[in-house]
Design an enzyme around this catalytic site. Structure first.
Site, PDB file in Angstrom:
ATOM      1  N   TYR A  71      31.146  -2.610 -21.640  1.00 30.21           N
ATOM      2  CA  TYR A  71      30.974  -1.157 -21.696  1.00 30.21           C
ATOM      3  C   TYR A  71      32.329  -0.503 -21.515  1.00 30.21           C
ATOM      4  O   TYR A  71      33.066  -0.838 -20.581  1.00 30.21           O
ATOM      5  CB  TYR A  71      30.015  -0.655 -20.611  1.00 30.21           C
ATOM      6  CG  TYR A  71      28.782  -0.070 -21.242  1.00 30.21           C
ATOM      7  CD1 TYR A  71      28.881   1.089 -22.002  1.00 30.21           C
ATOM      8  CD2 TYR A  71      27.554  -0.696 -21.153  1.00 30.21           C
ATOM      9  CE1 TYR A  71      27.768   1.616 -22.648  1.00 30.21           C
ATOM     10  CE2 TYR A  71      26.444  -0.180 -21.785  1.00 30.21           C
ATOM     11  CZ  TYR A  71      26.555   0.985 -22.539  1.00 30.21           C
ATOM     12  OH  TYR A  71      25.462   1.491 -23.181  1.00 30.21           O
ATOM     13  N   LYS A 105      34.739  -1.780 -46.364  1.00 38.51           N
ATOM     14  CA  LYS A 105      34.687  -1.848 -47.830  1.00 38.51           C
ATOM     15  C   LYS A 105      35.971  -2.518 -48.316  1.00 38.51           C
ATOM     16  O   LYS A 105      36.249  -3.641 -47.887  1.00 38.51           O
ATOM     17  CB  LYS A 105      34.414  -0.461 -48.403  1.00 38.51           C
ATOM     18  CG  LYS A 105      33.100   0.135 -47.840  1.00 38.51           C
ATOM     19  CD  LYS A 105      32.736   1.427 -48.515  1.00 38.51           C
ATOM     20  CE  LYS A 105      31.847   2.278 -47.675  1.00 38.51           C
ATOM     21  NZ  LYS A 105      30.492   2.365 -47.849  1.00 38.51           N
TER      22      LYS A 105
HETATM   23  N1  PLP Z   1      30.821   8.087 -46.939  1.00 37.19           N
HETATM   24  C1  PLP Z   1      30.841   7.516 -48.154  1.00 37.19           C
HETATM   25  C2  PLP Z   1      31.595   8.178 -49.256  1.00 37.19           C
HETATM   26  C3  PLP Z   1      30.165   6.310 -48.375  1.00 37.19           C
HETATM   27  O1  PLP Z   1      30.181   5.757 -49.578  1.00 37.19           O
HETATM   28  C4  PLP Z   1      29.468   5.719 -47.296  1.00 37.19           C
HETATM   29  C5  PLP Z   1      28.730   4.452 -47.452  1.00 37.19           C
HETATM   30  O2  PLP Z   1      28.566   3.917 -48.485  1.00 37.19           O
HETATM   31  C6  PLP Z   1      29.469   6.368 -46.065  1.00 37.19           C
HETATM   32  C7  PLP Z   1      30.154   7.551 -45.919  1.00 37.19           C
HETATM   33  C8  PLP Z   1      28.669   5.853 -44.908  1.00 37.19           C
HETATM   34  O3  PLP Z   1      29.104   4.658 -44.410  1.00 37.19           O
HETATM   35  P1  PLP Z   1      28.120   3.760 -43.485  1.00 37.19           P
HETATM   36  O4  PLP Z   1      27.156   3.136 -44.427  1.00 37.19           O
HETATM   37  O5  PLP Z   1      29.045   2.824 -42.801  1.00 37.19           O
HETATM   38  O6  PLP Z   1      27.460   4.693 -42.536  1.00 37.19           O
END
Ligand code: PLP
Length: 418
Positions: free
Chosen positions: A60, A235
């Site tokens: 934590y 990603k």
């Molecule tokens: N913002 C964009 C442009 C995204 O493509 C994504 C996910 O694909 C997110 C935010 C949200 O990410 P997460 O799935 O980690 O919450």
């Protein structure tokens, strides 16, 4: 030689929970045996996985390094400080926060830092490539804020900057969001900055998809233009699942408070440490080369699919992803996704701009090159992959295609054995 590290122990998992152990093995087989073309996925390194599967998961650590609400944080403080320093150096950012649990959590924090409920937020339409957190009615962003949406030009399928300016002048948003989930082209951050300045809006760049390409210098950085950049770490960046925020020093306090205590409790310190590892990996010359290859591969894949009769939205790609309109082949996105999956090719159906089909059917597919590039594939492999996708999309029996997929990935495997 025995390692001093008490790390992931697959035998312990097998004896404690054989069902979950089987899931882990099954997933590894899936990754090794097929082509992963989901644009938002990647294959993390063993080093990142080691940090994720560590005892840091136990700790934590509410608060920030040096200012925790719990004792015993000396080690995790080091991890978070290293990660923050690496993020700041890699992106040239004055401040970084690595605690968001996900991209959506990072976006929630950015809204919380700059907006009050009811404020107008101008962002990209979900149907034209935006994300749920950019104003969808089923998300906090559309429920608690007043979304106004911009889109792409009908012909060129590029962001309509004139529309963005016009909407900004009319609706005077508190915040403008640049960034998308399914937009294959570079975004003109300078144009967004100008529009934001003209109407006195905060500029948030949601770099969830492309922050990895920025890290490797394959596309321009939004950091000099944005008040806040939100991102995912899983990603193209190839880190653990999670989020990240980068901002100017003047906003550091507001951003940190918006993450903790406003929208999150204790940070996932194993994930924060894994983010630090990924950021170190992303600063290496190999990662630079990787991101340039990611872009070259996406372009080669889009070109190959165009040669097979699919229409790349906007004519191609500058990034790691492409959107293909399948109407020339008379196949829906949903059907194409299903046929590809049966042949060992994982990709997703996706709406194209002005799509006449409902979202669960969709007229297009989205493909991405981060995973196959991590496996070491290059343009000639992309040409082969395009032919295999086309055979599957056209409805050829999957067994023969799956065999060819197997041969291709055997030459450049994900997570090679031994
Ligand atoms: N913002 C964009 C442009 C995204 O493509 C994504 C996910 O694909 C997110 C935010 C949200 O990410 P997460 O799935 O980690 O919450």
């Amino acid at each position: 030689m025995p390692t001093p590290f008490w790390g992931p122990d697959f035998e312990a998992l097998t004896s404690t929970d054989p069902e979950i152990a089987a899931v882990l093995l099954g997933e590894l087989d899936r990754l090794r045996g097929g082509l992963q073309l989901i644009a938002s996925e990647n294959l993390t390194s063993p080093a990142v996985l080691a940090a994720l599967g560590s005892t840091l998961s136990n700790k934590y650590a509410e608060g920030y390094p040096g200012r925790r609400y719990y004792g015993g944080c000396a080690q995790v403080d080091v991890a978070e400080e290293l990660g923050i320093a690496r993020a700041r150096a890699l992106f040239g950012a004055e401040h970084a926060n690595l605690q968001p649990h996900s991209g959506a959590s990072a976006n929630l924090a950015a809204y919380a830092a700059f907006c009050a409920p009811g404020d107008v937020v101008l962002a990209m339409d979900l149907k034209q490539g935006g994300h749920l957190t950019h104003g969808s009615k089923v998300n906090f962003s559309g429920r608690w804020f007043q979304p106004v949406s911009y889109g792409v030009e009908r012909e060129a399928e590029l962001i309509d900057y004139d529309q963005v300016r016009e909407l900004a002048r009319t609706h005077r948003p508190r915040m403008i969001i640049a960034g998308a989930t399914a937009y294959p082209r570079l975004i003109d951050f300078g144009a967004f900055r100008e529009i934001a300045d003209e109407v006195g809006a905060i500029l948030m760049v949601d770099a969830a998809h492309f922050i990895g390409l920025v890290a490797g210098g394959a596309i321009p950085s939004p950091v000099p233009y944005a008040d806040v950049v939100t991102a995912t770490t899983h990603k193209v960046l190839r880190g653990p699942r999670g989020g990240m925020l980068l901002c100017r020093a003047e906003h550091a306090k507001a951003i940190d408070k918006a993450v903790f205590p406003f929208s999150q409790g204790g940070p996932l310190m194993h994930a924060v440490a894994a983010k630090a590892v990924a950021l170190k990996e992303a600063a290496a010359p190999e990662f630079r080369a990787y991101t340039h290859q990611v872009v070259a591969n996406a372009a080669a894949l889009a070109g190959g699919l165009a040669a097979e009769g699919m229409r790349p939205v906007s004519g191609g790609t500058d990034t790691h992803l492409a959107l293909l309109d399948l109407r020339p082949l008379g196949v829906t996105g949903a059907e194409a996704e299903r046929r590809c999956e049966a042949a060992g090719i994982t990709l997703n159906k996706n709406a194209i701009p002005f799509d006449p089909a409902p979202p669960m059917t969709a007229s297009g597919i989205r493909i991405g090159s981060p995973c196959v590039t991590t496996q070491g594939m290059t343009e000639p492999d992309m040409a082969q992959i395009a032919r295999l996708i086309a055979r599957a999309v056209r409805g050829e029996a999957p067994a023969g295609i799956a065999r060819a997929v197997g041969d291709l990935v055997a030459a450049r495997p994900a997570y090679p054995r031994g």
